[in-house]
Design an enzyme around this catalytic site. Structure first.
Site, PDB file in Angstrom:
ATOM      1  N   LYS A 160       0.834  -1.205   0.000  1.00  0.00           N
ATOM      2  CA  LYS A 160       0.000   0.000   0.000  1.00  0.00           C
ATOM      3  C   LYS A 160       0.867   1.254   0.000  1.00  0.00           C
ATOM      4  O   LYS A 160       0.628   2.187  -0.770  1.00  0.00           O
ATOM      5  CB  LYS A 160      -0.947  -0.016   1.206  1.00  0.00           C
ATOM      6  N   GLU A 193       9.726  -5.836   4.310  1.00  0.00           N
ATOM      7  CA  GLU A 193       9.938  -7.157   3.719  1.00  0.00           C
ATOM      8  C   GLU A 193       9.721  -7.119   2.206  1.00  0.00           C
ATOM      9  O   GLU A 193      10.492  -7.686   1.433  1.00  0.00           O
ATOM     10  CB  GLU A 193       8.988  -8.182   4.359  1.00  0.00           C
ATOM     11  N   LYS A 204       6.964  -3.220  13.492  1.00  0.00           N
ATOM     12  CA  LYS A 204       7.664  -2.610  12.359  1.00  0.00           C
ATOM     13  C   LYS A 204       8.580  -1.483  12.828  1.00  0.00           C
ATOM     14  O   LYS A 204       9.729  -1.361  12.381  1.00  0.00           O
ATOM     15  CB  LYS A 204       6.657  -2.054  11.354  1.00  0.00           C
ATOM     16  N   GLU A 261      -5.512 -10.739  13.884  1.00  0.00           N
ATOM     17  CA  GLU A 261      -5.112  -9.356  13.642  1.00  0.00           C
ATOM     18  C   GLU A 261      -6.308  -8.430  13.780  1.00  0.00           C
ATOM     19  O   GLU A 261      -6.174  -7.278  14.217  1.00  0.00           O
ATOM     20  CB  GLU A 261      -4.480  -9.211  12.252  1.00  0.00           C
ATOM     21  N   GLY A 298      -5.680  -4.506   4.661  1.00  0.00           N
ATOM     22  CA  GLY A 298      -4.884  -5.527   3.979  1.00  0.00           C
ATOM     23  C   GLY A 298      -5.493  -6.911   4.029  1.00  0.00           C
ATOM     24  O   GLY A 298      -5.525  -7.631   3.027  1.00  0.00           O
ATOM     25  N   ARG A 299      -6.007  -7.300   5.186  1.00  0.00           N
ATOM     26  CA  ARG A 299      -6.540  -8.664   5.316  1.00  0.00           C
ATOM     27  C   ARG A 299      -7.906  -8.823   4.659  1.00  0.00           C
ATOM     28  O   ARG A 299      -8.461  -9.923   4.631  1.00  0.00           O
ATOM     29  CB  ARG A 299      -6.579  -9.072   6.784  1.00  0.00           C
ATOM     30  N   HIS A 328      -2.832 -37.648  12.590  1.00  0.00           N
ATOM     31  CA  HIS A 328      -1.640 -38.418  12.946  1.00  0.00           C
ATOM     32  C   HIS A 328      -0.599 -37.539  13.638  1.00  0.00           C
ATOM     33  O   HIS A 328       0.588 -37.882  13.675  1.00  0.00           O
ATOM     34  CB  HIS A 328      -1.051 -39.058  11.692  1.00  0.00           C
TER      35      HIS A 328
END
Length: 545
Positions: free
Chosen positions: A204, A210, A510, A351, A265-266, A382
């Site tokens: 954005k 990252e 951040k 979040e 964002g999500r 398992h």
């Protein structure tokens, strides 16, 4: 005043105390129509919550709680475009991204021209690329697309791309990179041809640490391999609210797609953030996904709470968390193609609702989001299912499965679904001492052998779960599924009185990381940090010499 002070909360608490001793086995035995009354269906989805530890009375009281929290008013405010993200002063309009027509949210504040225009630009670009008409180095068609993003700029498109891989373009590779660890990007670059690779940088602000580290590494890789003949604009597209930064990086302004501040964002899968997904599955399938989500939006907006899928799912989560005391929720997909779904929900739920203060800034006296975790169900059987069955912890589970396989093999799907149904039944009903004893006696064991084995073979059961069955992993159903969980999160945030649309905890991390990074190279800066971080940096410097 928090919701815990309301009469509705007190009524549920009193009901819980009276209801606590009921076992699921007894609830089913006493009500032959339990499944019929405690399940809902919608547009290719069946939601069976009959194995939750509740009754019709529980649901009635929970619906009253939603009304006490004025959920109907909050739904109206969100769809009207009011700035319900109060800490950031923003509207919450991700539902606009999947609408088929406008005006929306109003004729005075209509975002649909921008949304539809961007969607058309995405479709045109995706079709050209899918048809081999987007050219990289010296006129060679693009054959691989790499989405570079993190968080909501990665999880949603990657999850849906995996879920819909059976309909993906057969000759195009679509890849996702998010991690700063070179172990993700470096091996991928070794498999790609720089002449025919396009990178989509999704950020954005176009400053996400990252993402920009990985984007710069990708650009350096292109330069190292293609030299002076590199035309950067042929190898990059971008999604950003800062187009000028993308252009400065080397992206053609025609290939910069917008993202707006009213999209978190999500919640951005439906926007240009989903460009790599659209390239993989095609604009038509992407549109089917949007239509499925739009249908769920309308269901959520117009259906009475008693029959409203997102509302009921949300209220069950509140019941499990705040009244039964569950601290986690397991998400267990029984489809390999849904393997990223638990990770996607971790961000969406934790979040959004991992908050301990109200919208007004007051400390909460109750729990909000549970810890969401999970794995492919068949593999989990398992691994950690032992704890679910006999670990003594209350762990509500969401079982999710598609009736029809996207990669059918003879008899596989029936066996897979049998395992899914068996696990939810075993968790609910368990096996008591008398049942175990009778089983062991049939094996002709001695009384001592039976006595020794008995404690180990008893299963308490009474573990609550819901089962979501999808007709198939098609774009429309999956669109409805994601919108269902989005609205579930919103409903819980409203009842808990929190802002589901900010994420200040993410911002803190951040900021601290940006302080620490220069200290790797400057020992004097390191001295300004806490003693533990100084020690960690000192160890790293010695190893990196």
């Amino acid at each position: 005043m928090t919701i815990t002070a309301s009469p509705a909360w007190a009524a549920i608490n009193a009901h819980r105390q009276a209801f606590a001793d009921n076992h699921l086995k007894d609830l089913f035995a006493s009500d032959p129509k339990r499944v019929e009354s405690l399940s809902l269906s919608f547009d290719g989805l069946l939601y069976d919550f009959s194995k939750q530890r509740l009754s019709a009375d529980t649901l009635r009281l929970l619906v009253s709680l939603a009304r006490e929290a004025r959920l109907d008013e909050s739904i109206t405010r969100m769809f009207a475009g009011e700035r319900i993200n109060v800490s950031e002063g923003r509207s919450v309009l991700h539902t606009a991204l999947r609408r088929s027509a406008g005006p929306f949210p109003s004729s005075q504040f209509d975002v649909m021209p921008e949304v539809i225009g961007t969607r058309q630009r995405m479709a045109e670009f995706a079709e050209r690329l899918r048809d081999g008409k987007c050219l990289g180095f010296k006129g060679m068609p693009i054959r691989d697309v790499v989405n570079i993003g993190i968080g909501g700029s990665d999880l949603g498109p990657k999850m849906m791309g995996q879920a819909l891989r059976s309909i993906s373009h057969p000759a195009l590779g679509v890849h996702y990179v998010s991690n700063l660890d070179g172990a993700q990007l470096a091996p991928l670059l070794q498999t790609l041809d720089p002449r025919t690779t396009l990178f989509i940088v999704v950020s954005k602000t176009f400053t996400t640490q990252e993402t920009m580290f990985n984007a710069n590494t990708a650009r350096n890789w292109l330069r190292a391999n293609l030299g002076d003949d590199l035309v950067s604009e042929n190898h990059f597209a971008a999604v950003s609210s800062k187009p000028e930064r993308a252009v400065e990086f080397g992206v053609s302004k025609e290939l910069v797609f917008p993202i707006w501040d009213w999209v978190g964002g999500r919640y951005s899968l439906w926007s240009a953030v989903g460009l790599a997904l659209m390239i993989a599955i095609g604009p038509h399938a992407f549109d089917e996904m949007l239509r499925g989500a739009e249908r769920m939006d309308e269901h959520f907006r117009s259906t009475p709470f008693e029959n409203n899928l997102p509302v009921i799912m949300a209220l069950i989560g509140i019941w499990n968390t705040d009244f039964l005391g569950a601290t986690t929720n397991a998400v267990l997909p029984y489809n390999e193609s849904l393997k990223y779904f638990p990770s996607f929900l971790q961000q969406l739920e934790m979040e959004s609702n991992g908050k301990s203060v109200s919208i007004a800034g007051d400390a909460l006296d109750f729990a909000t989001s549970p810890i969401v975790w999970g794995e492919l169900g068949n593999n989990g059987q398992h691994a950690f299912f032992q704890l679910l069955h006999q670990g003594g912890r209350l762990v509500p589970c969401d079982f999710i499965a598609a009736v029809r396989s996207d990669y059918p093999l003879p008899e596989h799907q029936e066996a897979l679904l049998s395992n899914c149904f068996a696990q939810s039944a075993a968790l609910a009903f368990g096996r008591n001492e008398a049942e175990v004893r009778a089983s062991l006696e049939k094996e002709s064991m001695s009384p001592k052998e039976i006595s020794d084995l008995l404690p180990h073979r008893v299963f308490a059961g009474n573990q609550p779960s819901s089962t979501l069955l999808l007709t198939s992993l098609n774009p429309g159903v999956l669109g409805s599924l994601i919108a269902l969980y989005e609205h579930k999160v919103f409903v819980q945030g409203v009842v808990w009185g929190i802002n589901s649309f900010d994420q200040w905890g993410v911002e803190l991390g951040k900021a601290v990381a940006n302080r620490i990074l220069p200290a790797f190279y400057d020992a004097d800066l390191a001295k300004t940090l806490d003693a533990s971080t100084q020690g960690l940096l000192s160890f790293c410097r010695k190893q990196l010499v």
